[in-house]
Design a protein around this motif. Structure first.
Motif, PDB file in Angstrom:
ATOM      1  N   THR A   1      77.647  42.724  42.458  1.00 14.99           N
ATOM      2  CA  THR A   1      76.673  42.718  42.960  1.00 14.99           C
ATOM      3  C   THR A   1      75.148  43.250  41.858  1.00 14.99           C
ATOM      4  O   THR A   1      74.348  42.582  42.122  1.00 14.99           O
ATOM      5  CB  THR A   1      76.335  44.116  43.692  1.00 14.99           C
ATOM      6  N   GLN A   2      76.026  43.907  40.797  1.00 15.11           N
ATOM      7  CA  GLN A   2      74.839  44.084  39.472  1.00 15.11           C
ATOM      8  C   GLN A   2      74.206  42.542  38.784  1.00 15.11           C
ATOM      9  O   GLN A   2      73.019  42.357  38.889  1.00 15.11           O
ATOM     10  CB  GLN A   2      75.327  44.475  39.004  1.00 15.11           C
ATOM     11  N   HIS A   3      75.254  41.622  38.493  1.00 12.45           N
ATOM     12  CA  HIS A   3      75.065  40.477  38.250  1.00 12.45           C
ATOM     13  C   HIS A   3      74.083  40.003  39.328  1.00 12.45           C
ATOM     14  O   HIS A   3      73.268  38.885  38.850  1.00 12.45           O
ATOM     15  CB  HIS A   3      75.938  39.753  37.709  1.00 12.45           C
ATOM     16  N   GLN A   4      74.398  39.571  40.925  1.00 18.16           N
ATOM     17  CA  GLN A   4      73.789  39.010  41.336  1.00 18.16           C
ATOM     18  C   GLN A   4      72.428  39.237  41.467  1.00 18.16           C
ATOM     19  O   GLN A   4      71.113  38.438  41.994  1.00 18.16           O
ATOM     20  CB  GLN A   4      74.210  38.747  42.968  1.00 18.16           C
ATOM     21  N   ALA A   5      72.170  40.626  41.557  1.00 20.06           N
ATOM     22  CA  ALA A   5      70.492  41.401  41.329  1.00 20.06           C
ATOM     23  C   ALA A   5      70.535  41.050  40.245  1.00 20.06           C
ATOM     24  O   ALA A   5      68.998  40.589  40.140  1.00 20.06           O
ATOM     25  CB  ALA A   5      70.768  43.095  41.507  1.00 20.06           C
ATOM     26  N   ALA A   6      70.539  41.112  38.733  1.00 27.65           N
ATOM     27  CA  ALA A   6      69.961  40.198  37.623  1.00 27.65           C
ATOM     28  C   ALA A   6      69.337  39.060  37.727  1.00 27.65           C
ATOM     29  O   ALA A   6      68.391  38.692  37.722  1.00 27.65           O
ATOM     30  CB  ALA A   6      70.729  40.527  36.337  1.00 27.65           C
ATOM     31  N   LEU A   7      69.991  38.282  38.722  1.00 27.93           N
ATOM     32  CA  LEU A   7      69.755  37.237  38.541  1.00 27.93           C
ATOM     33  C   LEU A   7      68.980  36.527  39.587  1.00 27.93           C
ATOM     34  O   LEU A   7      68.116  35.581  38.684  1.00 27.93           O
ATOM     35  CB  LEU A   7      71.017  35.787  39.644  1.00 27.93           C
ATOM     36  N   ALA A   8      68.920  37.391  40.549  1.00 28.98           N
ATOM     37  CA  ALA A   8      67.965  37.394  41.218  1.00 28.98           C
ATOM     38  C   ALA A   8      66.097  37.283  40.719  1.00 28.98           C
ATOM     39  O   ALA A   8      65.467  36.879  41.148  1.00 28.98           O
ATOM     40  CB  ALA A   8      67.798  37.713  42.719  1.00 28.98           C
ATOM     41  N   ALA A   9      66.804  38.737  39.881  1.00 28.47           N
ATOM     42  CA  ALA A   9      65.364  39.133  39.442  1.00 28.47           C
ATOM     43  C   ALA A   9      64.599  37.858  38.435  1.00 28.47           C
ATOM     44  O   ALA A   9      63.585  37.770  37.826  1.00 28.47           O
ATOM     45  CB  ALA A   9      65.490  40.487  38.812  1.00 28.47           C
ATOM     46  N   ALA A  10      65.564  37.420  37.711  1.00 26.15           N
ATOM     47  CA  ALA A  10      65.132  36.387  36.506  1.00 26.15           C
ATOM     48  C   ALA A  10      64.627  35.186  37.440  1.00 26.15           C
ATOM     49  O   ALA A  10      63.698  34.902  36.882  1.00 26.15           O
ATOM     50  CB  ALA A  10      66.748  35.942  35.987  1.00 26.15           C
ATOM     51  N   PHE A  11      64.767  35.294  38.512  1.00 24.95           N
ATOM     52  CA  PHE A  11      65.000  34.224  39.298  1.00 24.95           C
ATOM     53  C   PHE A  11      62.804  34.358  40.034  1.00 24.95           C
ATOM     54  O   PHE A  11      62.197  32.873  40.041  1.00 24.95           O
ATOM     55  CB  PHE A  11      65.116  33.052  40.515  1.00 24.95           C
ATOM     56  N   ARG A  12      62.578  35.759  40.185  1.00 24.94           N
ATOM     57  CA  ARG A  12      61.618  36.048  40.531  1.00 24.94           C
ATOM     58  C   ARG A  12      60.685  36.192  39.296  1.00 24.94           C
ATOM     59  O   ARG A  12      59.693  35.847  39.499  1.00 24.94           O
ATOM     60  CB  ARG A  12      61.631  37.405  41.605  1.00 24.94           C
ATOM     61  N   ARG A  13      61.357  36.420  38.578  1.00 28.13           N
ATOM     62  CA  ARG A  13      60.138  36.855  36.922  1.00 28.13           C
ATOM     63  C   ARG A  13      59.901  35.071  36.696  1.00 28.13           C
ATOM     64  O   ARG A  13      58.701  34.803  36.206  1.00 28.13           O
ATOM     65  CB  ARG A  13      60.730  37.490  35.926  1.00 28.13           C
ATOM     66  N   LEU A  14      60.405  34.195  37.011  1.00 30.49           N
ATOM     67  CA  LEU A  14      60.237  32.327  36.708  1.00 30.49           C
ATOM     68  C   LEU A  14      59.634  32.279  37.575  1.00 30.49           C
ATOM     69  O   LEU A  14      58.530  31.396  37.502  1.00 30.49           O
ATOM     70  CB  LEU A  14      61.386  31.501  36.921  1.00 30.49           C
ATOM     71  N   TRP A  15      59.551  32.327  38.762  1.00 32.14           N
ATOM     72  CA  TRP A  15      58.788  32.191  40.056  1.00 32.14           C
ATOM     73  C   TRP A  15      57.222  32.813  39.907  1.00 32.14           C
ATOM     74  O   TRP A  15      55.979  32.673  40.688  1.00 32.14           O
ATOM     75  CB  TRP A  15      59.453  32.598  41.672  1.00 32.14           C
ATOM     76  N   ALA A  16      57.753  34.122  39.218  1.00 32.01           N
ATOM     77  CA  ALA A  16      56.056  34.660  39.228  1.00 32.01           C
ATOM     78  C   ALA A  16      55.098  34.019  38.577  1.00 32.01           C
ATOM     79  O   ALA A  16      53.878  34.458  38.908  1.00 32.01           O
ATOM     80  CB  ALA A  16      56.518  36.384  38.851  1.00 32.01           C
ATOM     81  N   THR A  17      55.277  33.518  37.704  1.00 27.60           N
ATOM     82  CA  THR A  17      54.181  32.718  36.718  1.00 27.60           C
ATOM     83  C   THR A  17      54.495  31.144  36.077  1.00 27.60           C
ATOM     84  O   THR A  17      55.002  30.875  35.250  1.00 27.60           O
ATOM     85  CB  THR A  17      54.186  33.610  35.397  1.00 27.60           C
ATOM     86  N   PRO A  18      53.916  30.953  37.508  1.00 25.01           N
ATOM     87  CA  PRO A  18      54.964  29.399  37.017  1.00 25.01           C
ATOM     88  C   PRO A  18      53.917  28.670  36.420  1.00 25.01           C
ATOM     89  O   PRO A  18      54.630  27.097  35.453  1.00 25.01           O
ATOM     90  CB  PRO A  18      54.117  28.559  38.797  1.00 25.01           C
ATOM     91  N   LEU A  19      53.257  29.018  36.050  1.00 27.08           N
ATOM     92  CA  LEU A  19      52.692  27.354  35.135  1.00 27.08           C
ATOM     93  C   LEU A  19      52.909  27.994  33.480  1.00 27.08           C
ATOM     94  O   LEU A  19      53.472  26.904  32.797  1.00 27.08           O
ATOM     95  CB  LEU A  19      50.282  28.166  34.649  1.00 27.08           C
ATOM     96  N   ASN A  20      53.599  29.653  33.147  1.00 22.04           N
ATOM     97  CA  ASN A  20      53.989  30.018  32.314  1.00 22.04           C
ATOM     98  C   ASN A  20      54.906  29.668  31.965  1.00 22.04           C
ATOM     99  O   ASN A  20      55.788  29.178  31.478  1.00 22.04           O
ATOM    100  CB  ASN A  20      54.084  31.117  32.276  1.00 22.04           C
TER     101      ASN A  20
END
Length: 298
Positions: free
Chosen positions: A5-24
């Motif tokens: 569960t912790q790894h799934q949450a970390a992976l989801a957080a990483a995807f959100r951070r990638l999507w939060a700054t699409p240009l960068n």
């Protein structure tokens, strides 16, 4: 289950951070993709060159030319010895047949007709079972010592030079790949450092409520690995596009030389290798960056 569960949450957080700054994210992916494209294209191109060398080289042959004064008995003895000491395929080319083939060549009929006698010797064409360069050289030297053998020809020098060129090219590509890998790690290092700075307040709060360093680091590791993996996929796409653009001109050039050749495109293993290499280098850059950046919170 808690670990998963912790790894799934970390992976989801990483995807959100990638999507939060699409240009960068897009600019970082292009930087990583371009860094991986040149080595990836080079290795695919070397594979194609190796295939070209093998197709051009064809079957390795040794030509044994008899002395012009050799009698039929001498030729029969050499043929018998060849069949006894070698498991290779042996083809006898009589001097009369060789002269007829030469006469059929363009522009040679009149020259052959003006010759007072047949200057060509009897010959044997040997196709050895063992085509290793060292074994071929040993066989060539042995055949040259046989009686009534005037000359032994082995056209493998260019094959050795071509193989040496491929080895040199592969070494140069590995060195280039190492330089680009260092650059990729540097790009990821800087990107993750900026991420850590941007989430400094979040990290402080997480530590105050008892979050472990592993819990804090994990999303950044996934962020770096995902960024590198997607950059590797982009590099595979760029390599595929470049090869498709070159396929037509290369085929036309091969036809001009009377050959048929088409560029081999990268397969699934090449794509996985580029994506995996990008993911690993991204994870490495993230680990170095997070380890250094989190020291400011100690």
């Amino acid at each position: 289950m808690a670990w998963l569960t912790q790894h799934q949450a970390a992976l989801a957080a990483a995807f959100r951070r990638l999507w939060a700054t699409p240009l960068n994210t897009l600019l970082s992916l292009f930087a990583i993709g371009i860094a991986l494209t040149l080595p990836g294209f080079g290795f695919v191109l070397l594979d194609n060159l190796r295939d070209v060398g093998q197709s051009v080289a064809g079957v390795q042959q040794i030509s044994v030319f008899m002395d012009v004064a050799a009698s039929r008995k001498d030729v029969a003895e050499i043929e018998s010895r060849l069949k006894q000491v070698s498991t290779a395929r042996v083809t006898f080319v009589a001097r009369e047949d060789a002269l007829k083939r030469l006469q059929k060549s363009e522009g040679m009929a009149e020259i052959v007709a003006s010759l007072p006698k047949n200057p060509l010797p009897d010959a044997f064409i040997i196709e050895p079972a063992n085509t290793e360069p060292a074994a071929l050289e040993i066989m060539k030297k042995e055949l040259a010592t046989w009686p009534k053998v005037a000359h032994v020809q082995l056209d493998s020098a260019w094959v050795k030079r071509f193989d040496a060129f491929l080895r040199l090219g592969k070494l140069a590509l590995w060195m280039l790949a190492g330089l680009f890998a260092a650059g990729l790690v540097a790009v990821t290092f800087n990107t993750i450092r900026l991420q850590v700075v941007a989430h400094a307040a979040e990290i402080e709060v997480a530590r105050l409520i008892g979050a472990t360093d592993a819990f804090i680091r994990r999303p950044f590791y996934y962020y770096g690995a995902l960024q590198g993996a997607f950059g590797g996929l982009l590099a595979a796409g760029l390599v595929l596009l470049a090869l498709k653009l070159l396929a037509g001109p290369v085929s036309e050039l091969a036809e001009l030389y009377g050959a048929s050749f088409s560029l081999g495109l990268p397969g699934p293993m090449h794509v996985l290798a580029l994506s995996g290499a990008g993911g690993f280098l991204g994870w490495l850059g993230a680990q170095l960056s997070v380890s250094l950046s989190l020291t400011q919170f100690d």
